[in-house]
Design a protein around this motif. Structure first.
Motif, PDB file in Angstrom:
ATOM      1  N   PHE A  99       0.817  -1.215   0.000  1.00  0.00           N
ATOM      2  CA  PHE A  99       0.000   0.000   0.000  1.00  0.00           C
ATOM      3  C   PHE A  99       0.852   1.266   0.000  1.00  0.00           C
ATOM      4  N   GLY A 100       1.907   1.289   0.782  1.00  0.00           N
ATOM      5  CA  GLY A 100       2.720   2.497   0.911  1.00  0.00           C
ATOM      6  C   GLY A 100       3.567   2.811  -0.296  1.00  0.00           C
ATOM      7  N   SER A 101       4.027   1.791  -0.990  1.00  0.00           N
ATOM      8  CA  SER A 101       4.909   1.988  -2.149  1.00  0.00           C
ATOM      9  C   SER A 101       4.283   1.400  -3.399  1.00  0.00           C
ATOM     10  N   ILE A 110       1.015   2.152 -14.217  1.00  0.00           N
ATOM     11  CA  ILE A 110      -0.111   1.400 -13.646  1.00  0.00           C
ATOM     12  C   ILE A 110      -0.597   2.074 -12.361  1.00  0.00           C
ATOM     13  N   ALA A 111       0.330   2.574 -11.561  1.00  0.00           N
ATOM     14  CA  ALA A 111      -0.051   3.221 -10.296  1.00  0.00           C
ATOM     15  C   ALA A 111      -0.869   4.485 -10.530  1.00  0.00           C
ATOM     16  N   ALA A 112      -0.643   5.157 -11.675  1.00  0.00           N
ATOM     17  CA  ALA A 112      -1.404   6.376 -11.960  1.00  0.00           C
ATOM     18  C   ALA A 112      -2.875   6.067 -12.256  1.00  0.00           C
ATOM     19  N   HIS A 113      -3.167   4.846 -12.664  1.00  0.00           N
ATOM     20  CA  HIS A 113      -4.534   4.500 -13.055  1.00  0.00           C
ATOM     21  C   HIS A 113      -5.193   3.455 -12.151  1.00  0.00           C
ATOM     22  N   SER A 114      -4.527   3.089 -11.063  1.00  0.00           N
ATOM     23  CA  SER A 114      -5.118   2.104 -10.152  1.00  0.00           C
ATOM     24  C   SER A 114      -4.612   2.354  -8.738  1.00  0.00           C
ATOM     25  N   ARG A 115      -5.300   1.734  -7.788  1.00  0.00           N
ATOM     26  CA  ARG A 115      -4.869   1.851  -6.403  1.00  0.00           C
ATOM     27  C   ARG A 115      -5.276   0.586  -5.645  1.00  0.00           C
ATOM     28  N   PRO A 116      -4.434   0.150  -4.693  1.00  0.00           N
ATOM     29  CA  PRO A 116      -4.807  -1.015  -3.899  1.00  0.00           C
ATOM     30  C   PRO A 116      -5.856  -0.619  -2.866  1.00  0.00           C
ATOM     31  N   VAL A 117      -6.837  -1.465  -2.680  1.00  0.00           N
ATOM     32  CA  VAL A 117      -7.923  -1.151  -1.761  1.00  0.00           C
ATOM     33  C   VAL A 117      -7.822  -1.984  -0.491  1.00  0.00           C
ATOM     34  N   ARG A 118      -7.637  -3.299  -0.653  1.00  0.00           N
ATOM     35  CA  ARG A 118      -7.659  -4.177   0.509  1.00  0.00           C
ATOM     36  C   ARG A 118      -6.795  -5.401   0.239  1.00  0.00           C
ATOM     37  N   LEU A 119      -6.131  -5.869   1.287  1.00  0.00           N
ATOM     38  CA  LEU A 119      -5.359  -7.101   1.232  1.00  0.00           C
ATOM     39  C   LEU A 119      -5.855  -7.992   2.353  1.00  0.00           C
ATOM     40  N   ASP A 120      -6.474  -9.106   1.974  1.00  0.00           N
ATOM     41  CA  ASP A 120      -7.065  -9.992   2.967  1.00  0.00           C
ATOM     42  C   ASP A 120      -6.739 -11.434   2.597  1.00  0.00           C
ATOM     43  N   ALA A 121      -5.984 -12.112   3.463  1.00  0.00           N
ATOM     44  CA  ALA A 121      -5.616 -13.518   3.282  1.00  0.00           C
ATOM     45  C   ALA A 121      -4.916 -13.758   1.940  1.00  0.00           C
ATOM     46  N   GLY A 122      -4.043 -12.854   1.542  1.00  0.00           N
ATOM     47  CA  GLY A 122      -3.285 -13.027   0.314  1.00  0.00           C
ATOM     48  C   GLY A 122      -3.986 -12.561  -0.944  1.00  0.00           C
ATOM     49  N   VAL A 123      -5.233 -12.085  -0.829  1.00  0.00           N
ATOM     50  CA  VAL A 123      -5.986 -11.599  -1.987  1.00  0.00           C
ATOM     51  C   VAL A 123      -5.959 -10.072  -1.956  1.00  0.00           C
TER      52      VAL A 123
END
Length: 187
Positions: A99-101, A110-123
């Motif tokens: 999330f931080g990097s 890719i980072a300019a057009h997407s963002r991580p939302v959630r990380l749960d159990a490897g997903v």
């Protein structure tokens, strides 16, 4: 011959000193207890050797001298790395790196057009800015998983769940009750 074959002051059975062979039961137990107490009193009279503080460790004194020493100044990163390893924080650190990097992990385009939302159990759930970008990212899933594994470690992210932008949702949380919805708020 009395005392033949036995040590000086030992019983006939080769046991503790001062015990006679003819004792059995409570008398034998009392004799063993008295012998143990005598050994303890004898040990208490003799001065004890001083040892260092924690469990036999020698206390280091004076200058450290040439060569590495645990008292030498340490690099902050090395101390922090050792602390994280002893406390078992490597996995949470790797998850936080995703999330931080994000830009460093997947690249600036890719980072300019997407963002991580959630990380749960490897997903890892990733939200794209448009449906076209979501489709592109779904095609690049294998490459993205390799990049993430190379940056943060293997088995931190095992699967990607990529979706496009969502319309505003009136439901909050993973569980909800069916109802009329937002009709009464407009009017």
């Amino acid at each position: 011959m009395p005392g033949a074959g036995s040590g000086a002051g030992a019983g006939a059975d080769g046991g503790a000193p001062g015990l006679e062979a003819g004792k059995a039961g409570p008398e034998l137990a009392r004799a063993v207890l008295d012998a143990a107490l005598a050994r303890r009193r004898e040990a208490a009279r003799q001065p004890r050797k001083r040892t260092g503080g924690g469990g036999g460790e020698r206390r280091l004194r004076g200058y450290s001298g040439p060569g590495p020493d645990p008292r030498d100044p340490q690099l902050f990163g090395a101390v922090l790395q050792r602390l994280m390893k002893t406390r078992g924080w490597e996995r949470p650190r790797a998850e936080a790196t995703v999330f931080g990097s994000w830009e460093k992990v997947v690249g600036p385009d890719i980072a300019a057009h997407s963002r991580p939302v959630r990380l749960d159990a490897g997903v890892l759930t990733v939200e794209a800015e448009s449906t076209a970008w979501a489709t592109q990212l779904r095609m690049l899933t294998g490459k993205l998983l390799q990049q993430i594994a190379g940056e943060v470690g293997h088995n931190v992210v095992t699967r990607l769940n990529i979706h496009g932008p969502a319309a505003p949702s009136w439901s909050r949380g993973p569980r909800r009750v069916q109802g009329r919805g937002p009709r009464d708020t407009y009017g």
